[in-house]
Design a protein around this motif. Structure first.
Motif, PDB file in Angstrom:
ATOM      1  N   VAL A  75       0.829  -1.204   0.000  1.00 42.50           N
ATOM      2  CA  VAL A  75       0.000   0.000   0.000  1.00 42.50           C
ATOM      3  C   VAL A  75       0.867   1.259   0.000  1.00 42.50           C
ATOM      4  N   GLY A  76       0.605   2.166  -0.936  1.00 42.48           N
ATOM      5  CA  GLY A  76       1.313   3.441  -1.025  1.00 42.48           C
ATOM      6  C   GLY A  76       0.380   4.615  -0.800  1.00 42.48           C
ATOM      7  N   PHE A  77       0.946   5.740  -0.350  1.00 44.84           N
ATOM      8  CA  PHE A  77       0.104   6.903  -0.075  1.00 44.84           C
ATOM      9  C   PHE A  77       0.839   8.234  -0.185  1.00 44.84           C
ATOM     10  N   TYR A  78       2.023   8.235  -0.804  1.00 47.51           N
ATOM     11  CA  TYR A  78       2.718   9.483  -1.101  1.00 47.51           C
ATOM     12  C   TYR A  78       2.801   9.671  -2.617  1.00 47.51           C
ATOM     13  N   GLU A  79       2.766  10.910  -3.057  1.00 50.68           N
ATOM     14  CA  GLU A  79       2.800  11.205  -4.495  1.00 50.68           C
ATOM     15  C   GLU A  79       4.008  10.558  -5.162  1.00 50.68           C
ATOM     16  N   GLU A  80       5.151  10.534  -4.457  1.00 44.93           N
ATOM     17  CA  GLU A  80       6.371  10.008  -5.060  1.00 44.93           C
ATOM     18  C   GLU A  80       6.506   8.492  -4.931  1.00 44.93           C
ATOM     19  N   ASP A  81       5.536   7.813  -4.327  1.00 45.42           N
ATOM     20  CA  ASP A  81       5.617   6.357  -4.203  1.00 45.42           C
ATOM     21  C   ASP A  81       5.637   5.702  -5.584  1.00 45.42           C
ATOM     22  N   ASP A  82       6.481   4.682  -5.725  1.00 43.42           N
ATOM     23  CA  ASP A  82       6.643   4.024  -7.017  1.00 43.42           C
ATOM     24  C   ASP A  82       5.610   2.933  -7.239  1.00 43.42           C
ATOM     25  N   ALA A  83       5.665   2.333  -8.412  1.00 39.00           N
ATOM     26  CA  ALA A  83       4.677   1.323  -8.796  1.00 39.00           C
ATOM     27  C   ALA A  83       4.829   0.025  -8.015  1.00 39.00           C
ATOM     28  N   GLY A  84       5.888  -0.087  -7.198  1.00 39.02           N
ATOM     29  CA  GLY A  84       6.030  -1.271  -6.357  1.00 39.02           C
ATOM     30  C   GLY A  84       4.896  -1.421  -5.364  1.00 39.02           C
ATOM     31  N   CYS A  85       4.193  -0.329  -5.100  1.00 34.33           N
ATOM     32  CA  CYS A  85       2.978  -0.388  -4.288  1.00 34.33           C
ATOM     33  C   CYS A  85       1.786  -0.434  -5.229  1.00 34.33           C
ATOM     34  N   ASP A  86       1.099  -1.567  -5.262  1.00 36.75           N
ATOM     35  CA  ASP A  86       0.030  -1.782  -6.239  1.00 36.75           C
ATOM     36  C   ASP A  86      -1.310  -1.227  -5.793  1.00 36.75           C
ATOM     37  N   VAL A  87      -1.428  -0.857  -4.529  1.00 40.31           N
ATOM     38  CA  VAL A  87      -2.663  -0.259  -4.024  1.00 40.31           C
ATOM     39  C   VAL A  87      -2.343   1.138  -3.509  1.00 40.31           C
ATOM     40  N   ARG A  88      -3.039   2.139  -4.016  1.00 41.95           N
ATOM     41  CA  ARG A  88      -2.834   3.521  -3.574  1.00 41.95           C
ATOM     42  C   ARG A  88      -4.047   3.994  -2.796  1.00 41.95           C
ATOM     43  N   ILE A  89      -3.793   4.631  -1.649  1.00 40.76           N
ATOM     44  CA  ILE A  89      -4.897   5.106  -0.821  1.00 40.76           C
ATOM     45  C   ILE A  89      -4.865   6.630  -0.673  1.00 40.76           C
ATOM     46  N   ASP A  90      -4.031   7.305  -1.459  1.00 37.84           N
ATOM     47  CA  ASP A  90      -4.063   8.764  -1.523  1.00 37.84           C
ATOM     48  C   ASP A  90      -4.855   9.161  -2.757  1.00 37.84           C
ATOM     49  N   ARG A  91      -5.872   9.944  -2.565  1.00 44.73           N
ATOM     50  CA  ARG A  91      -6.743  10.320  -3.680  1.00 44.73           C
ATOM     51  C   ARG A  91      -5.948  11.028  -4.765  1.00 44.73           C
ATOM     52  N   ASP A  92      -6.137  10.587  -5.990  1.00 44.08           N
ATOM     53  CA  ASP A  92      -5.478  11.165  -7.168  1.00 44.08           C
ATOM     54  C   ASP A  92      -3.963  11.018  -7.116  1.00 44.08           C
ATOM     55  N   GLY A  93      -3.448  10.163  -6.229  1.00 44.32           N
ATOM     56  CA  GLY A  93      -2.010   9.954  -6.149  1.00 44.32           C
ATOM     57  C   GLY A  93      -1.235  11.181  -5.742  1.00 44.32           C
ATOM     58  N   LYS A  94      -1.823  12.026  -4.891  1.00 44.51           N
ATOM     59  CA  LYS A  94      -1.196  13.298  -4.513  1.00 44.51           C
ATOM     60  C   LYS A  94      -0.923  13.374  -3.013  1.00 44.51           C
ATOM     61  N   GLY A  95      -0.752  12.245  -2.354  1.00 37.84           N
ATOM     62  CA  GLY A  95      -0.550  12.239  -0.915  1.00 37.84           C
ATOM     63  C   GLY A  95       0.749  12.896  -0.492  1.00 37.84           C
ATOM     64  N   THR A  96       0.702  13.585   0.644  1.00 39.25           N
ATOM     65  CA  THR A  96       1.885  14.231   1.211  1.00 39.25           C
ATOM     66  C   THR A  96       1.940  13.938   2.704  1.00 39.25           C
ATOM     67  N   VAL A  97       2.954  14.466   3.365  1.00 39.76           N
ATOM     68  CA  VAL A  97       3.078  14.296   4.816  1.00 39.76           C
ATOM     69  C   VAL A  97       2.003  15.075   5.561  1.00 39.76           C
ATOM     70  N   ASP A  98       1.217  15.879   4.853  1.00 39.92           N
ATOM     71  CA  ASP A  98       0.110  16.603   5.470  1.00 39.92           C
ATOM     72  C   ASP A  98      -1.246  15.980   5.150  1.00 39.92           C
ATOM     73  N   THR A  99      -1.227  14.781   4.579  1.00 41.37           N
ATOM     74  CA  THR A  99      -2.465  14.028   4.381  1.00 41.37           C
ATOM     75  C   THR A  99      -2.812  13.330   5.692  1.00 41.37           C
ATOM     76  N   SER A 100      -3.995  13.555   6.201  1.00 46.60           N
ATOM     77  CA  SER A 100      -4.378  13.007   7.503  1.00 46.60           C
ATOM     78  C   SER A 100      -4.447  11.481   7.486  1.00 46.60           C
ATOM     79  N   LEU A 101      -4.056  10.875   8.596  1.00 47.08           N
ATOM     80  CA  LEU A 101      -4.147   9.426   8.736  1.00 47.08           C
ATOM     81  C   LEU A 101      -5.606   8.967   8.728  1.00 47.08           C
ATOM     82  N   LYS A 102      -6.502   9.815   9.171  1.00 48.92           N
ATOM     83  CA  LYS A 102      -7.931   9.489   9.102  1.00 48.92           C
ATOM     84  C   LYS A 102      -8.373   9.347   7.658  1.00 48.92           C
ATOM     85  N   ASP A 103      -7.933  10.270   6.803  1.00 46.81           N
ATOM     86  CA  ASP A 103      -8.300  10.194   5.390  1.00 46.81           C
ATOM     87  C   ASP A 103      -7.699   8.960   4.725  1.00 46.81           C
TER      88      ASP A 103
END
Length: 290
Positions: A75-103
């Motif tokens: 599971v990946g959740f940062y914009e710069e995460d590579d394709a090695g993470c096949d599931v993304r949980i940051d909307r639109d692939g734009k997650g940052t260190v200011d994305t809430s853990l609740k989201d």
């Protein structure tokens, strides 16, 4: 508790105390069973700017060599995460260190629902460090009946490795961003929403918390606390020498002294305990005992 390196090793049995959730999900949960067939979501921790999928290479090798049949999702959740993470949980692939853990927890819950729960399948979850809080958030929103969460969620087993269930020691080094604040402040907005106890998915969820006395990012007591409702706690001795990262990477056969408890019972000990990734896989396999 089954903690040694071989599946043929000494078995200490325990009956799991599982509480079914009473949220909006009305479907019948899949039966609980000892199985290597369940998909596993591997949720990394706070790693902005690092390679994504490679964080779980050691776990992948162990599961493959042990003939685990279920799909391993990284599971990946940062914009710069590579394709090695096949599931993304940051909307639109734009997650940052200011994305809430609740989201992130909400998006993880929806991924589990859309990929598996909606099809009547249950999954297992593993979270390292901050990843354990993301998993907690996924189950918390569901158990609270939050309408922005899916109404069905099947999660049979969760293992957290060095997760800051109480607080992280090194959060102060990065308190300028939201994720570190949510990890560090025990009475912050996110922690108050999360609540003091672990939550359950539909049909019950078995929690195993693993920590180490040689971890200087999250203390053993904060990583495997006795008062948040986990069925199993494992704390490695400082003599095992397992630091924060090694809880996620060590799979080799070696004696790792540890202490453990099941369902609030007395603490036991093993001088030749298994490596943390072996403990993780064992915890995901058993549904009624270790």
């Amino acid at each position: 508790m089954r903690l040694r390196s071989s599946f043929a090793a000494l078995l200490l049995s325990t009956t799991l105390a599982l509480t079914a959730t009473t949220t909006a999900g009305a479907a019948t949960a899949p039966p609980r069973e000892d199985s290597t067939q369940r998909p596993v979501f591997l949720v990394k921790g706070y790693t902005p700017g690092h390679a994504c999928g490679s964080k779980w290479d050691s776990a992948g090798k162990l599961f493959d060599r042990s003939n685990w049949k279920g799909t391993l999702h990284r599971v990946g959740f940062y914009e710069e995460d590579d394709a090695g993470c096949d599931v993304r949980i940051d909307r639109d692939g734009k997650g940052t260190v200011d994305t809430s853990l609740k989201d992130l927890g909400r998006e993880l819950a929806w991924k589990i629902h859309d990929m598996y729960s909606s099809k009547g399948q249950t999954v297992d979850l593993v979270g390292h460090s901050m990843g354990g809080l993301i998993i907690r958030a996924a189950l918390a929103g569901y158990a609270k009946g939050d309408r922005t969460w899916p109404d069905t969620l099947y999660v049979e087993d969760v293992v957290t490795l060095g997760a800051p269930h109480k607080a992280a020691w090194l959060g102060a080094l990065c308190l300028s961003n939201l994720q570190c604040q949510e990890m560090y402040y025990p009475n912050g907005t996110f922690r108050r929403w999360l609540g003091p106890k672990l939550h359950q998915a539909e049909g019950g969820t078995d929690w195993t918390l693993v920590s180490s006395n040689a971890d200087f990012s999250v203390s053993a007591g904060n990583g495997a606390p006795t008062d948040i409702g986990a069925q199993h706690l494992v704390r490695y001795s400082a003599r095992a020498g397992l630091d924060h990262t090694q809880l996620r990477t060590i799979r080799r056969v070696a004696p790792f002294p540890l202490r453990y408890t099941n369902n609030g019972g007395a603490w036991g000990g093993q001088r030749d305990g298994a490596a943390p990734l072996r403990v993780t896989m064992n915890a995901l396999y058993w549904h009624s005992r270790w």
